[in-house]
Design a protein around this motif. Structure first.
Motif, PDB file in Angstrom:
ATOM      1  N   ARG A 294     -22.348  -3.367  11.758  1.00 21.61           N
ATOM      2  CA  ARG A 294     -21.141  -3.944  10.477  1.00 21.61           C
ATOM      3  C   ARG A 294     -19.925  -4.477  11.226  1.00 21.61           C
ATOM      4  N   SER A 295     -20.037  -3.843  12.515  1.00 19.82           N
ATOM      5  CA  SER A 295     -18.997  -4.480  13.471  1.00 19.82           C
ATOM      6  C   SER A 295     -19.041  -5.784  13.438  1.00 19.82           C
ATOM      7  N   LEU A 296     -20.673  -6.355  14.797  1.00 17.79           N
ATOM      8  CA  LEU A 296     -20.593  -7.563  14.647  1.00 17.79           C
ATOM      9  C   LEU A 296     -20.466  -8.673  13.429  1.00 17.79           C
ATOM     10  N   THR A 297     -20.530  -8.341  12.186  1.00 20.02           N
ATOM     11  CA  THR A 297     -20.817  -8.878  11.253  1.00 20.02           C
ATOM     12  C   THR A 297     -19.373  -9.312  11.091  1.00 20.02           C
ATOM     13  N   ALA A 298     -18.127  -8.001  10.976  1.00 18.02           N
ATOM     14  CA  ALA A 298     -17.021  -8.411  10.814  1.00 18.02           C
ATOM     15  C   ALA A 298     -16.566  -9.023  11.555  1.00 18.02           C
ATOM     16  N   SER A 300     -17.639 -11.979  12.352  1.00 19.51           N
ATOM     17  CA  SER A 300     -17.116 -12.990  12.480  1.00 19.51           C
ATOM     18  C   SER A 300     -16.888 -13.222  10.266  1.00 19.51           C
ATOM     19  N   ALA A 301     -16.382 -11.922   9.908  1.00 16.56           N
ATOM     20  CA  ALA A 301     -16.252 -12.289   8.704  1.00 16.56           C
ATOM     21  C   ALA A 301     -17.206 -12.652   7.670  1.00 16.56           C
ATOM     22  N   THR A 302     -18.293 -11.897   8.121  1.00 19.63           N
ATOM     23  CA  THR A 302     -19.684 -11.531   7.458  1.00 19.63           C
ATOM     24  C   THR A 302     -19.830 -10.241   6.636  1.00 19.63           C
ATOM     25  N   ARG A 303     -20.446 -10.661   5.455  1.00 23.59           N
ATOM     26  CA  ARG A 303     -20.866  -9.377   4.364  1.00 23.59           C
ATOM     27  C   ARG A 303     -21.971  -8.891   5.533  1.00 23.59           C
ATOM     28  N   PHE A 304     -22.205  -7.889   5.718  1.00 23.91           N
ATOM     29  CA  PHE A 304     -23.460  -6.470   5.860  1.00 23.91           C
ATOM     30  C   PHE A 304     -23.490  -5.845   4.728  1.00 23.91           C
ATOM     31  N   LEU A 305     -25.471  -5.385   4.080  1.00 15.47           N
ATOM     32  CA  LEU A 305     -25.661  -4.985   3.405  1.00 15.47           C
ATOM     33  C   LEU A 305     -26.358  -3.591   4.114  1.00 15.47           C
ATOM     34  N   LEU A 306     -26.959  -2.956   4.169  1.00 15.31           N
ATOM     35  CA  LEU A 306     -27.908  -2.064   4.656  1.00 15.31           C
ATOM     36  C   LEU A 306     -28.356  -1.069   3.255  1.00 15.31           C
ATOM     37  N   VAL A 307     -29.659  -2.440   3.837  1.00 12.24           N
ATOM     38  CA  VAL A 307     -30.859  -1.372   2.286  1.00 12.24           C
ATOM     39  C   VAL A 307     -31.932   0.130   3.261  1.00 12.24           C
ATOM     40  N   ILE A 415     -16.673  -8.582  -0.196  1.00 10.38           N
ATOM     41  CA  ILE A 415     -15.317  -8.983   1.072  1.00 10.38           C
ATOM     42  C   ILE A 415     -15.937  -8.379   2.113  1.00 10.38           C
ATOM     43  N   ALA A 416     -16.207  -9.061   3.897  1.00  7.95           N
ATOM     44  CA  ALA A 416     -16.816  -8.552   4.612  1.00  7.95           C
ATOM     45  C   ALA A 416     -16.293  -6.902   4.524  1.00  7.95           C
ATOM     46  N   GLY A 417     -17.268  -6.093   5.212  1.00  8.73           N
ATOM     47  CA  GLY A 417     -15.879  -4.670   5.502  1.00  8.73           C
ATOM     48  C   GLY A 417     -15.967  -4.184   4.057  1.00  8.73           C
TER      49      GLY A 417
END
Length: 427
Positions: A294-298, A300-307, A415-417
């Motif tokens: 999640r930190s990596l994606t944040a 780069s302003a990328t949304r992260f979803l755990l499924v 929004i990412a995060g």
């Protein structure tokens, strides 16, 4: 050189020539025989110094060990169509990371849950007028540590707008920890240092097995497998031996474990709180890796979803079988891992979607199996077609893809995060 010396040299040459000729004819006859029998088994993976292994670009064939599907590996080393690394301006991208459930060799490419998601997102215009691309970065056998490395070094180069981590609790908790990984795979493992930071164990790079697989000769054999059924058969025999050695060894014990958990290749330890120090460490490592992703994606302003995904016994259409399995494990239900991950993610502001419970409701409402394939034939050596167990079938991919797709359609531009802990209700 005397007459006797020339005679010995001539005899040796004739012997070598005849041996080569006989060997060539034997291989040729074997090749013809295998082709006439319709034998074909593509060698899909190659050694990878970053993550242990990855798809072999250009490899293709029919996968028959469980289900049946045509498989082709892209230039990126994954089972997906080709995508440019540079994202076109008119494209909205979702990248999905995962293991064999995401790779989904068991079903056709257009039947995988990632393809279902892409079609749904296009219909609901999740991209806001941009063309939707769902990139599948699933690799069979991967653990979360490998998925983290893949995300960090390769996936983010594609500039995804959303990254989805498809997490299978049944083995993604244990695959990152050497002491709990039964596969003995050539992969990077993780430990946590005294301050709780990730410490990498990359000792696989120095093993004899990995050095052999990285050699020029081994890679030449991989290339030869593209056109030689004999080479394919040799790799098949190797894989069959490993399967029998690691999975079918001590058959009575394994059958007993299967009867208890209903899941070959998965650990029943995820259905209850950790009972050993190793299991607690495995949980800490998995949760830490999710946070780091999640930190990596944040950044780069990328949304992260755990499924979180399901196991067959969790979503059995017969409630009695699931209840009996829970009773054998001494727990109230089989959703400990799903609930723990949901609470963990929510507390840390990580967007999370849990599929096991809604999928269980779906199977019981529709009286269908989402895992496994009818055992109609016995295939050579490894037959893993067990209805209700194993990987998602087409119905499972469709149901899971619809749930994830509808979720993203409801909030396509989170929004990412930002956190959304709302549970998904599927009707």
């Amino acid at each position: 050189m005397g007459t006797s010396g020339r005679s010995c040299a001539g005899t040796a040459w004739v012997f070598a020539r005849n041996a080569i000729l006989i060997g060539f004819l034997t291989v040729l006859l074997m090749e013809l025989a295998l082709r006439s029998l319709g034998f074909s088994r593509a060698v899909l993976y190659e050694p990878d110094s970053l993550v242990g292994w990855s798809g072999r670009p250009g490899a293709q064939g029919v996968y028959l060990d469980e289900g049946s599907a045509e498989v082709r590996i892209s230039s990126a080393g994954v089972r997906d169509r080709e995508h440019s690394i540079v994202k076109p301006a008119n494209v909205w991208r979702v990248a999905v990371l995962g293991d064999s459930f995401t790779d989904a060799l068991q079903v056709a490419e257009d039947k995988r849950f990632t393809s279902v998601i892409e079609r749904l997102l296009a219909r609901c215009d999740a991209g806001g007028g941009r063309r939707v691309e769902v990139l599948n970065f699933g690799v069979s056998g991967f653990g979360t540590a490998q998925e983290y490395l893949l995300l960090r070094d390769r996936v983010l180069r594609y500039a995804p707008d959303v990254v989805v981590l498809a997490f299978l609790p049944g083995n993604d908790i244990t695959d990152n920890v050497r002491a709990l990984d039964p596969s003995l795979a050539s992969r990077p493992y993780v430990t946590l240092n005294g301050s709780g930071q990730i410490a990498w164990d990359r000792s696989f790079e120095g093993t004899r097995s990995f050095r052999i697989k990285s050699s020029t000769i081994y890679r030449a054999l991989l290339s030869a497998s593209d056109f030689s059924r004999v080479v394919q058969a040799a790799f098949f025999v190797r894989d069959m031996w490993r399967y029998n050695h690691l999975v079918a060894a001590d058959r009575e014990e394994k059958q007993g474990q299967l009867a208890k958990s209903g899941e070959p290749g998965l650990s029943a330890g995820v259905y209850a709180p950790p009972r050993t120090r190793e299991w607690q460490q495995a949980w800490n490592i998995a949760e830490r890796l999710i946070e780091e992703m999640r930190s990596l994606t944040a950044r780069s302003a990328t949304r992260f979803l755990l499924v979180t995904l399901s196991s067959g016994i969790q979503v059995d259409p017969d409630v009695k079988r699931s209840s009996e399995a829970a009773e054998r494990h001494g727990v109230a239900d089989l959703f400990y891992a799903d609930d723990r991950l949901h609470v963990f993610a929510t507390q840390r502001g990580i967007e999370v979607l849990s599929l096991a419970r809604p999928l269980a409701e779906y199977t019981r409402r529709n009286k269908v199996f989402l895992h496994g394939f009818p055992d109609k034939t016995r295939r050579l050596g490894m037959n893993m077609n067990v209805l209700g167990s194993g990987h998602w079938n087409e119905r499972g991919h469709q149901a899971a893809g619809e749930m994830i797709g509808r979720y993203l359609c409801r909030r396509p531009h989170l929004i990412a995060g930002e956190s959304d802990a709302t549970a998904l209700a599927v009707r």
